[in-house]
Every structure is written in C-alpha cells, then in structure tokens.
Design an enzyme around this catalytic site. Sequence first.
Site, mmCIF file in Angstrom:
data_model
loop_
_atom_site.group_PDB
_atom_site.id
_atom_site.type_symbol
_atom_site.label_atom_id
_atom_site.label_comp_id
_atom_site.label_asym_id
_atom_site.label_seq_id
_atom_site.Cartn_x
_atom_site.Cartn_y
_atom_site.Cartn_z
ATOM 1 N N CYS A 169 -7.556 13.209 -31.487
ATOM 2 C CA CYS A 169 -7.972 14.463 -32.108
ATOM 3 C C CYS A 169 -7.604 14.364 -33.578
ATOM 4 O O CYS A 169 -6.612 13.740 -33.933
ATOM 5 C CB CYS A 169 -7.203 15.595 -31.424
ATOM 6 S SG CYS A 169 -7.426 17.198 -32.185
ATOM 7 N N ASP B 178 -12.974 21.422 -33.227
ATOM 8 C CA ASP B 178 -12.275 22.689 -32.980
ATOM 9 C C ASP B 178 -13.265 23.833 -32.836
ATOM 10 O O ASP B 178 -12.881 24.955 -32.512
ATOM 11 C CB ASP B 178 -11.308 23.002 -34.132
ATOM 12 C CG ASP B 178 -9.970 22.289 -33.958
ATOM 13 O OD1 ASP B 178 -9.711 21.768 -32.854
ATOM 14 O OD2 ASP B 178 -9.192 22.238 -34.922
ATOM 15 N N LYS C 238 -2.292 14.105 -26.084
ATOM 16 C CA LYS C 238 -3.268 14.440 -27.129
ATOM 17 C C LYS C 238 -2.653 14.032 -28.459
ATOM 18 O O LYS C 238 -1.604 14.548 -28.835
ATOM 19 C CB LYS C 238 -3.567 15.939 -27.096
ATOM 20 C CG LYS C 238 -4.551 16.408 -28.161
ATOM 21 C CD LYS C 238 -4.891 17.886 -27.936
ATOM 22 C CE LYS C 238 -5.718 18.468 -29.060
ATOM 23 N NZ LYS C 238 -5.890 19.930 -28.912
ATOM 24 N N TRP C 239 -3.285 13.096 -29.164
ATOM 25 C CA TRP C 239 -2.745 12.516 -30.406
ATOM 26 C C TRP C 239 -3.542 13.089 -31.568
ATOM 27 O O TRP C 239 -4.707 12.745 -31.747
ATOM 28 C CB TRP C 239 -2.874 10.998 -30.333
ATOM 29 C CG TRP C 239 -2.314 10.237 -31.482
ATOM 30 C CD1 TRP C 239 -2.609 10.391 -32.803
ATOM 31 C CD2 TRP C 239 -1.368 9.159 -31.419
ATOM 32 N NE1 TRP C 239 -1.908 9.485 -33.562
ATOM 33 C CE2 TRP C 239 -1.135 8.716 -32.736
ATOM 34 C CE3 TRP C 239 -0.696 8.521 -30.373
ATOM 35 C CZ2 TRP C 239 -0.269 7.667 -33.034
ATOM 36 C CZ3 TRP C 239 0.157 7.479 -30.674
ATOM 37 C CH2 TRP C 239 0.376 7.058 -31.995
ATOM 38 N N ASP C 240 -2.891 13.956 -32.326
ATOM 39 C CA ASP C 240 -3.578 14.716 -33.371
ATOM 40 C C ASP C 240 -3.294 14.125 -34.759
ATOM 41 O O ASP C 240 -2.344 13.340 -34.947
ATOM 42 C CB ASP C 240 -3.083 16.173 -33.299
ATOM 43 C CG ASP C 240 -4.131 17.179 -33.749
ATOM 44 O OD1 ASP C 240 -5.085 16.784 -34.421
ATOM 45 O OD2 ASP C 240 -3.961 18.374 -33.431
ATOM 46 N N ASN D 90 -3.841 15.788 -38.806
ATOM 47 C CA ASN D 90 -4.432 16.974 -39.428
ATOM 48 C C ASN D 90 -4.356 17.082 -40.946
ATOM 49 O O ASN D 90 -4.109 18.179 -41.459
ATOM 50 C CB ASN D 90 -3.771 18.230 -38.831
ATOM 51 C CG ASN D 90 -4.240 18.485 -37.411
ATOM 52 O OD1 ASN D 90 -5.430 18.545 -37.144
ATOM 53 N ND2 ASN D 90 -3.307 18.581 -36.497
HETATM 54 C C1 DGJ Z 1 -5.828 20.666 -34.456
HETATM 55 C C2 DGJ Z 1 -6.509 20.426 -33.151
HETATM 56 O O1 DGJ Z 1 -7.857 20.158 -33.357
HETATM 57 C C3 DGJ Z 1 -6.309 21.630 -32.239
HETATM 58 O O2 DGJ Z 1 -6.989 21.412 -31.024
HETATM 59 C C4 DGJ Z 1 -4.841 21.866 -32.005
HETATM 60 O O3 DGJ Z 1 -4.297 20.801 -31.273
HETATM 61 C C5 DGJ Z 1 -4.137 22.024 -33.343
HETATM 62 N N1 DGJ Z 1 -4.429 20.921 -34.233
HETATM 63 C C6 DGJ Z 1 -2.655 22.138 -33.160
HETATM 64 O O4 DGJ Z 1 -1.990 22.176 -34.336
#
Ligand code: DGJ
Length: 725
Positions: A528, A550, A478-480, A482
């Site tokens: 993600c 989310d 899963k490559w996030d 943020n």
């Molecule tokens: C944001 C993602 O959308 C979540 O699913 C989760 O992976 C968090 N980051 C983790 O920090």
Amino acid sequence: MSVKYYDEQKIFKLDSKDTSYVIKIFEGGYPLHLYYGSFIPDVNLTSFEKRHVYASFSAWPEGYEPYTFTPDTYPMEIGCNGGPDMRIASVQIRNADGNAVVDFRYDSHKIYKGKPALPGLPSLHANCDDECETLELCLKDSVTGAICTLIYTVFEKHSAMTRSMVIENASSKSFEIERAMSLCLDMNSMDYDLITLYGRHMQERDLERRPLAHGTQGIGSRRGSSSAAQNPFMALISRGGGEDNGEAYGFNLVYSSNYKGEIEVDYNESARVIMGINYDDFGWTLAPGERFYTPEAVLVYSDEGLGKMSRTFHRLYNDNLIRGEWKNKKRPLLVNNWEGTGMDFDGDKLFVIAKWAKETGIEMFVMDDGWFGKRDDDTSSLGDWQVNEEKLKGGIGSLVSRVKALGLKFGIWYEPEMISPDSNLYRAHPDWAIHVPGRKGSIGRHQYIIDMTRKDVRDYLFGEMSKVLGNNDIDYLKWDFNRNMTEAGSALLPAEKQKEFYHRYILGTYELMDRITSTYPHLLMENCSGGGGRYDPGMMYYSPQIWCSDNTDALSRVDIQFGSSLCYPASVQGAHVSASRRASYETKRNVAMWGSFGYELDPEKISEEARNEIKAQIADYHRHYDLIHYGDLYRIISPWDDPYRCAWEFVDENKSKALLTVLIKFRKESRNFFIRLKGLNADKNYRLEETGEIYSGALLMNAGLSLFDMPNADGYSKTFYFEEV
Ligand code: DGJ
C-alpha cells in the site's frame, strides 16, 4: 526452440507464443534491432535491415564506406551515448578520462532454457525451465573495458518477453554509470498512440492517450517510489486501434523507485522507446570487477488491441510474477478497521468488529494504523513498533488470541520505511532519517523517511517486526508508504556515492521485504502507498496483492480499476466496500468484487439492514472467486469511452462461465441498451442464471443482451452470470 541463432546471417530470432523479435549483429558488431511484432517465419529476415543513412549530418563510424551505415538511423538494440547515434541514449558511462562516450559491440552470446534471477531485484520467474528461453547478448566497449550483457527471456505460453542489462567493469579503473536503461526498442514507425496511466492519491491510474509526435515524450517518477503520478507502464497502440483491434505493445518496469519511460520520434519517423531507472540524479560508481544489474522491463505484444494485451499481462503476472504460498491460494476475505475507526480504537472495539466479521462470514480481521507507540493521530510514533498497551491491553498477543479463538485470521499494519520526528526512535537516532548535511528535512504527513540503505536500520526493523510477527500467529501484513522522498541522502554514504541513494534505498526495501517474506513464508503481504502509490510489478513480487486506492467510492473507483486492469490482474487488486461513500452496498460490492475483496467499516456505524445485506452478498464472492481472479477480463464499456456507464466481464478459460457487471454511473435519459459480450464460444449456449433464459454465444456477442428494462438510476449496478448448457 524459442531462441534461435543463424550464424551465417548473424541473426537471433526470439519467438514467444504469437510474436517474433529479431536481432541482427551487423558488420563491425553493431547489435541491430530488426523487428518486434506478430510471429513471422524464419525466411529472409534481413530483407528489412536497410535504412536511410543520409539524414541531418549523421556521422558514420570509422572504417565504413561513406553513407553506407550509421547508428544514427539504423534500429539499434542499445543506444550508446557520445557516438554517431544522436537519438535518446539507453546507456551512458562516464569513464576514468572524464568523457561519457561508449560504443558497445557484439562479443559473444549464450542461449539457455529457463530464466535467471536478478540479484537483489524483483523479477519474473520460470516455473520450470521449459517455460522460458533466455538469450544473453554480451557486448564490449574496447576503450572503457565495460561489458554490457543484454538479457532477453521469452515466455513460450505468453506473447511476452523480459529484458534487462548487466554492466560489468572489466578494466582496472572505476567508471560511473550515468544511465542504464533496461529497455531500448526501436520501432519501425511513429504511427502509434501512446497510452499512459497518470493520477494522484485517490485517483490513481487514469488512462491518457496521445499520438506520438516528433521529439521526446514519456513518463517518470522522481518521488522515490513508482508513484501514483505516473504508473511505470506505457503502451503503444496503432493509430485507430482500440480495445479489440490494432497492434498494441505494452511496456512495464519491474521496479518501485524513480524511473523513466521515454519515446523519441526522430526525423525518419522511427520511435525509440527506453525504460529503466530514472537517470536524473542517478549515478553508480563501478569499481573494477563489479557488476551492476538493472531492473527488468516486461514487453507484451498484442495483435488484437488493448484487451488482448491486458489479458496477456494478467496471465503472465499470475503465472510468472506472483510467488510463494499465496500464489494460487484463495485469499481471505477481510475486514480492515481503517475507514471505520481511524486510530480511535482499543482492543475491545477491534474485537467487536472481529466478532461481527465472524458472524458475517468474513475470514480475516486486519488491524490498521494506530496500534503502536503513542499513535493517536498521524503526528507521531512511526518507528516505535512496540504495542501501545493502553489501547491493546495485554499486548498484541491478547488481541490475536481473542480474534483467533473466533476462527478468524489476523492481519496487521506497518509503515516500516517511515520515522516520525516525534518518536523515541528518532530521538535516539536522528541520523536514521534520510537527510542531507546542512538542510532541514521537509516533512510529509508529519513524517520523515528512514534510511533503508543502512543495514543497521534494516536490522532494527527486522528485529522489531519479528518480535511481533515471530511471537504471534499473524497471517497478513499491510506494508504502507505515505510520502514523497525529499532531501534524499544517507549519513553513511560517501559524497561520491550519494547519487546511488535512490537505487540503494529501494534495494534496501526489497531486501527487508525479502527477509520478512522468507522468514514468514505463510504471511500474505498487501502493499500500500497511500492507496496505490506503489502499484508496480516490483512490489507485486513481494506482495501478491496491493491496495488499489484509498478511494472506496465505487462510482469513481471503478475508473481506477479499469485503468489498473490495463496491465495488472484482478488477483492483485485490493478492493474493499466501505460505509462512508456513495452508492448502494450492492454496487459497492459489485465493484469491489473485481479484486481481492474485503470490507473497511465499523459495523456499529451502519444500519441493521446494511449488515444483513453484507451477509447476503458474501456468498457470491466465494462463488465467483476463481472466475474473477484467474479468468479472462473483457472491458466491455470503459470509462474512457463512456462517462455515464461502464461494463466489464470475466470469462473462464473453458469459455463455459461468464460474469458480466454493468454499472450506471450517472443517469442519462433512457435509451436502447444492448451489451455485446466478448470472449464466449459462439457455438455454445449459455443460461442466464437470474432468468433461466438460454442464449447462444453468437447472439450474446453479436446481437447482445438487451438491457432495455435495467433501472436507469445513478449508481445502479447489476451482475449477470452465464453458464454453458
Ligand atoms: C494510507 C493507506 O492507504 C490507508 O489504507 C491506511 O492504511 C492509512 N495509510 C493509515 O495511515
């Protein structure tokens, strides 16, 4: 043949499944856009080339009889800055003399089977050369020496085409590209509504519809990602058009960074659509002999409203965008620990979840954020991609082996593009965070962004990730991503190339994703970005599934799924059932089943009854997997039409199976309720599994299924499965 050239009339005709696109090379080499829409035969195609030429002081190019032609009012394939065309430009080049005038005229063309890849960029592909045909239209500017090649590929099986552009410097001096839009489409009228998908974290891709008005309107991102604020998708639908009627044009950009999509309506009531890299804060210096490739835009046309447009996008993306081992392979049903435990876990806790998953029939365990460095909350450790042995005793290998011994697949979370100020990596390499001289970087979620334009940074990330991915039997990543990008600059780029930063950044990210997916081809990547902040076809090229949001509250998430379905298929939509939100497990499952399904909870925090219910509901997911992932989606009642209830339906290609889901979001007093299904064969009969009743396809589509006895309660939902008899 789908691309034809009529030499005498200088006409190119590009036909895909049910559409035609017509280009004419006008006197003096101007590439005119004559038509895009439903298929037309090859008869008298130039009949509609003439346009009003007198309008607000429009200038005509040298050599033309007065008032006979002006690029200002004619439909053009490219909008050149600085000449007579006063509409929004699609290309602007600042040449060595300091001015930004450019005038591209036809030079030559190539037509060939297949579709070229775009170096360093994600793009659609042909599975075999016969699927697609490509036109390369080579245009030249005689003063700057710039060569611009417009690349069009038409798909024979789909009413779809792609367009991109290559600019080459064939002069002896450098120039700067200030704008290079992938798409420039002049519509012959302004009688359309613009549909866009706006949103935010937890509320991505909400539909918005507005009539086109004179002047400029559109969407874009300056966040360093395609973002949740405006998805890189626009549709034009004829006034009064809807789900099943009217002409709909869909435009989607295969790109994951700053972009713009704009439409300018001029005084002749024509609309120019452009889409491409955001030209704000962008520039690209092109030295002699160099080439610049734009991302590609995808164009879909439907003569039956938004529904058919969406289904074309879905099939096209399943067939020609998604690649690799997971393309048509069944995705594992997963449990992710994020909503259940956050970062408060250790190996034993994760193992308990994995054991429950196995007993329940789940196929993969995914360990989310918090396994590395000293990360117990979001204030530290991004960049320190070494396992936290206090949490995971014996390292990742030990947990992977325990989970694998259960017979489950194993997945892991990364946020490779980030660096925490509180990390060993940042202390060792503060210049690896993106920044500009003399300014403190702004912090988002307590983190900086790492400089993906740098090869040394990408090599470090690849090396650290490989220690984990290469030495353990890991199936999923899963490559996030943020945070928004601010103070966007690189310590390694010279001042004159800082304008290239955003584009170089995403090219760097794509390069690392490519390296990871080609080194570990069996790995299933799920993209993600705080949910669905990079829910774009650029990311889908590397990740066959993307975490949609989310927001796992079925009653509001369903709106996000409806919006996403305007252009993206169910197969890419990561959708999970969580414990912490409203609605019954039945409804949560019914909503999450519309996608790449999973759970996101701590089994120890839910009741035994809920655990039993989950066990029972998994069978349906397997049964309907192909129908949902690869069937045709029909939006029956959309949230943008009805705030109280919604319904959607999947029908298989043979029209022999259909799965209808109806959801009452908010109770309203009881009333008659008939659902008219879509996409069935009117002449076939279907059996409703639950009751055994037989219905004709015609009855279901015209009279409808009577739901008078459906419980009328907030959050109630129900699925209805029909099979041909
Ligand atoms: C944001 C993602 O959308 C979540 O699913 C989760 O992976 C968090 N980051 C983790 O920090």
